[in-house]
Design a protein around this motif. Structure first.
Motif, mmCIF file in Angstrom:
data_model
loop_
_atom_site.group_PDB
_atom_site.id
_atom_site.type_symbol
_atom_site.label_atom_id
_atom_site.label_comp_id
_atom_site.label_asym_id
_atom_site.label_seq_id
_atom_site.Cartn_x
_atom_site.Cartn_y
_atom_site.Cartn_z
ATOM 1 N N PHE A 111 0.811 -1.226 0.000
ATOM 2 C CA PHE A 111 0.000 0.000 0.000
ATOM 3 C C PHE A 111 0.849 1.283 0.000
ATOM 4 O O PHE A 111 0.312 2.378 -0.027
ATOM 5 N N ARG A 112 2.182 1.168 0.111
ATOM 6 C CA ARG A 112 3.006 2.386 0.133
ATOM 7 C C ARG A 112 4.220 2.273 -0.787
ATOM 8 O O ARG A 112 4.166 2.652 -1.945
ATOM 9 N N ASP A 113 5.296 1.682 -0.295
ATOM 10 C CA ASP A 113 6.532 1.783 -1.070
ATOM 11 C C ASP A 113 6.451 1.019 -2.390
ATOM 12 O O ASP A 113 7.027 1.447 -3.395
ATOM 13 N N ALA A 114 5.734 -0.100 -2.394
ATOM 14 C CA ALA A 114 5.671 -0.908 -3.622
ATOM 15 C C ALA A 114 5.111 -0.072 -4.773
ATOM 16 O O ALA A 114 5.693 -0.008 -5.853
ATOM 17 N N ILE A 281 17.067 -0.744 9.062
ATOM 18 C CA ILE A 281 18.111 -0.509 8.063
ATOM 19 C C ILE A 281 17.345 -0.217 6.790
ATOM 20 O O ILE A 281 16.631 -1.071 6.266
ATOM 21 N N LYS A 282 17.462 1.024 6.363
ATOM 22 C CA LYS A 282 16.675 1.471 5.221
ATOM 23 C C LYS A 282 17.593 1.506 4.007
ATOM 24 O O LYS A 282 18.350 2.458 3.802
ATOM 25 N N ASP A 283 17.512 0.437 3.225
ATOM 26 C CA ASP A 283 18.368 0.325 2.041
ATOM 27 C C ASP A 283 17.536 0.788 0.841
ATOM 28 O O ASP A 283 17.038 0.000 0.063
ATOM 29 N N MET A 284 17.418 2.120 0.733
ATOM 30 C CA MET A 284 16.434 2.703 -0.183
ATOM 31 C C MET A 284 16.759 2.494 -1.651
ATOM 32 O O MET A 284 15.893 2.604 -2.505
ATOM 33 N N ALA A 285 18.032 2.194 -1.953
ATOM 34 C CA ALA A 285 18.361 1.979 -3.365
ATOM 35 C C ALA A 285 18.569 0.482 -3.658
ATOM 36 O O ALA A 285 18.614 0.093 -4.815
ATOM 37 N N LEU A 310 14.561 -4.782 8.464
ATOM 38 C CA LEU A 310 15.327 -4.526 7.231
ATOM 39 C C LEU A 310 14.414 -4.196 6.051
ATOM 40 O O LEU A 310 13.419 -4.874 5.806
ATOM 41 N N HIS A 311 14.833 -3.158 5.336
ATOM 42 C CA HIS A 311 14.088 -2.689 4.162
ATOM 43 C C HIS A 311 15.052 -2.647 2.987
ATOM 44 O O HIS A 311 16.151 -2.089 3.105
ATOM 45 N N THR A 312 14.666 -3.266 1.866
ATOM 46 C CA THR A 312 15.505 -3.097 0.682
ATOM 47 C C THR A 312 14.630 -2.940 -0.562
ATOM 48 O O THR A 312 13.395 -3.010 -0.485
ATOM 49 N N HIS A 313 15.273 -2.694 -1.669
ATOM 50 C CA HIS A 313 14.591 -2.662 -2.978
ATOM 51 C C HIS A 313 15.293 -3.692 -3.855
ATOM 52 O O HIS A 313 16.504 -3.894 -3.744
ATOM 53 N N ASP A 314 14.537 -4.317 -4.745
ATOM 54 C CA ASP A 314 15.047 -5.473 -5.483
ATOM 55 C C ASP A 314 15.632 -5.101 -6.848
ATOM 56 O O ASP A 314 15.731 -5.947 -7.735
ATOM 57 N N SER A 346 10.743 -2.149 -6.600
ATOM 58 C CA SER A 346 9.936 -2.366 -5.403
ATOM 59 C C SER A 346 10.668 -3.303 -4.425
ATOM 60 O O SER A 346 11.834 -3.641 -4.627
ATOM 61 N N GLN A 347 9.954 -3.731 -3.371
ATOM 62 C CA GLN A 347 10.547 -4.670 -2.415
ATOM 63 C C GLN A 347 10.564 -6.078 -3.013
ATOM 64 O O GLN A 347 9.774 -6.387 -3.912
ATOM 65 N N PRO A 348 11.426 -6.956 -2.485
ATOM 66 C CA PRO A 348 11.371 -8.367 -2.871
ATOM 67 C C PRO A 348 10.006 -8.971 -2.493
ATOM 68 O O PRO A 348 9.298 -8.443 -1.641
HETATM 69 ZN ZN ZN Z 1 12.009 2.128 0.113
#
Ligand code: ZN
Ligand code: 3PY
Length: 631
Positions: A111-114, A281-285, A310-314, A346-348
């Protein structure tokens, strides 16, 4: 018809309309409420049918299937979840509970980052409301739903013409059992600049009382001073302060020694001391490589007592591998998106991670059938927004070089096109990496990422490089965002700004080194409420006032759209983006139990003044509207 009377009235056109407008011209407002709302909706549909929606290629409405809903009994009771744990045991109790869990807990970012990362943040509340009742029942064992903040706040007003607070409150009603999470940019709140402290505090208070439980707080330069006010206020509301380290560089690369394991450990300890309940851990890239994840999580687990999220982008395609290594190292909570809204920028995928970990020592807590069924819904919904897809269709390992955050890629690409650099996009990306080093190797995440992007475009446009900038730079005006960064208005960077470049950029302007919030005049909420109430001709709510304080122009434009079109968040998305086809009939529930049946009968020929008459049927009655043809 009344609407034309109102909007064509001189006072309305000149913008001089407040509540007195109604008092002095009562005849214009003498209509049944229902008719008013019907006409407004028709006005919107007529406009979008004729003129299209910004960013959507104008074409006849595609035939889009009704999204598939899960086969799940909505009469079944909603099971209690993490929200009840927080409400019953408080923040500390929830944190103890998290630490006791052996399985990996998930946050769903659909509902947000994706959609911020895949669909330019354009997913509308309607599409969320349609599935939220299922989420509450099928994802009841999730840690949280990330569904608010980041770019969704201003995009809701700016492009979707809907109220983000209403979204939050309605979703809260539908999903009362799982924690709600938002992304808060520290002293930048949900904006692109530092705001006064009292605005940050009021915004957090209102967000908490409207439904947010977990605040992920970050600073775009990893400057802890920029996060302290927010952490303190979240703690005062009794909610969860999840303080984030923004991951940049590569701890495995000795040539990027600035962002070493030690740097992150020091920051984690400071955040713990500042009152964080959870460390993010915000791995925004999406730069955190698998082995780096293992090392970083292991070391942070030793350095602090905090649970790690943990937050990442794929983007690189390595996301699941990174998560598997992080899980091995003991990470507590992980951000994923539902399969059809996952991957790339987006996220994994939650679905893939579930299978990757099945049968290992630490499985993922989720019901795979639920993930699959909900993913089918989003696969269908995603087709509504196809014009907002970035066009990226395979993993981009070059992310490790340019380090651009997931949500920035397509935005900067658009910006490059707009200034005529569309065919030099490769050069812009390379310049983005070079600007980062020129700036002293900084964290790049909203809003600092935007500054690096602005500068990269500016350098390419003006044939500037690392060598000639010190001389030629003295005679050029740099973009405002760049000047403001170097003035310290977004905070400070580790090691300070490179001084020689700072002189070239600032010229005779002064820089600050204190926290910008210390210098900003507090917002006078009472005065602002009065001003806004006068402006919009109805009592401004506290939520309105906060939005207006953050984004005055965006909020005013939103109110103007409301006056013209009413509440258009009730429209289904294909109609919202494409309008109606000739002969098409839709039902619009404008409020519970009140449905409008709308049919487009005919579109008249263009008239000499550039308007057309559009013929509708509204609940069986003919209605004509004059609409400006702007194509
Ligand atoms: Zn993000
Ligand atoms: C935002 O601030 O909107 C982000 O998603 C940063 O990653």
């Amino acid at each position: 018809p009344f609407l034309e009377n109102v909007v064509l009235h001189d006072n309305f056109i000149s913008g001089v309309f407040d509540t007195s407008f109604i008092d002095t011209t009562p005849e214009l407002f003498n209509f049944p409420v229902r008719k008013d709302r019907g006409t407004k909706v028709l006005n919107y549909i007529g406009n979008v049918t004729l003129n299209g929606f910004p960013g959507v290629e104008k074409r006849s409405k595609p035939i889009l299937a009704q999204p598939n809903k899960p086969k799940f009994d909505l009469k079944s009771e909603i099971q209690p979840g993490t929200k009840q744990i927080l409400d019953e045991r408080g923040a500390e109790g929830l944190i103890s509970w998290v630490k006791e869990q052996k399985e990996v807990l998930l946050t769903d970012t659909t509902f947000r980052d994706a959609h911020q990362s895949l669909l330019a943040t354009r997913v509308r509340s309607q599409d969320m409301y349609q599935i939220a009742d299922y989420n509450a029942r099928m994802l009841n064992d999730f840690f949280s739903f990330e569904l608010w903040g980041g770019a969704t706040f201003d995009v809701a007003y700016r492009f979707l013409k809907e109220d983000p607070w209403a979204r939050l409150e309605k979703l809260r009603e539908q999903m009362p059992n799982v924690l709600f999470q938002m992304l808060l940019r520290g002293a930048n709140a949900v904006g692109y600049k530092n705001y006064p402290d009292n605005l940050i505090r009021e915004f957090i208070k209102e967000s908490a009382s409207s439904g947010v439980d977990v605040f992920r707080i970050f600073d775009s330069l990893n400057w802890i001073k920029g996060m302290e006010v927010a952490i303190d206020e979240v703690r005062q509301t009794g909610k969860i302060a999840e303080a984030a380290i923004c991951y940049t560089g590569d701890i495995l690369d000795d040539s990027r020694a600035k962002y070493s394991v030690q740097y992150y450990k020091d920051m984690a300890k400071e955040l713990e001391a500042a009152g964080a309940h959870i460390l993010a851990i915000k791995d925004m890239a999406g730069l955190l490589k698998p082995e780096a994840a293992y090392r970083l999580i292991s070391e942070l687990k030793e350095a602090t007592e905090l649970p790690i999220h943990l937050h990442t982008h794929d983007t690189s395609g390595n996301g699941i591998y990174t998560y598997a290594k992080a899980i091995e190292a003991g990470v507590d909570i992980i951000d994923t998106a539902l399969g059809s809204m996952s991957g790339l920028t987006s996220q994994p995928s939650a679905n893939s991670l579930y299978y990757a970990m099945k049968g290992t020592k630490r499985e993922v807590r989720a019901d795979i059938n639920a993930l699959e069924e909900l993913s089918t819904y989003w696969q269908d919904v995603r087709t509504f927004y196809s014009d907002f897809e970035s066009g990226m269709n395979s993993p981009h390992s070059e992310i490790y070089v340019h380090e651009m955050p997931g949500g920035q890629y397509s935005n900067l690409q658009q910006q490059a096109k707009a200034v005529g650099l569309g065919d030099r996009w490769d050069e812009v990306k390379k310049m983005y990496a070079r600007v980062n080093l020129l700036f002293g190797d900084i964290v790049k995440v909203t809003p600092s990422s935007k500054v690096v992007g602005d500068m990269a475009l500016f350098m390419v446009q003006n044939d500037l490089n690392e060598n000639n900038i010190f001389e030629r730079g003295l005679t050029v005006d740099f973009p405002d965002s760049v000047v403001e960064l170097f003035q310290g208005y977004l905070g400070q960077i580790p090691g300070g700004f490179p001084q020689e470049l700072q002189k070239v950029i600032l010229k005779d302007r002064e820089a600050i080194t204190v926290r910008p919030g210390e210098l900003l005049e507090p917002v006078n909420f009472e005065a602002l409420e009065k001003e806004l109430t006068e402006k919009i001709g109805r009592p401004a709510s506290h939520q309105d006032v906060l939005a207006y304080a953050l984004y005055p122009k965006v909020f005013e434009d939103y109110v103007t759209a409301q006056n013209l079109f009413g509440d258009i968040s009730v429209l289904d998305t294909p109609t919202f983006l494409y309008g109606l086809k000739l002969g098409e009939e839709i039902e619009v529930e404008i409020e519970k139990g009140k449905t409008l049946i709308i049919k487009l009968i005919e579109i008249g020929e263009p008239q000499h003044d550039g308007t057309r008459i559009m013929y509708f049927e509204l609940n069986g009655q003919s209605r004509e509207l004059v609409i400006q043809d702007m194509t």
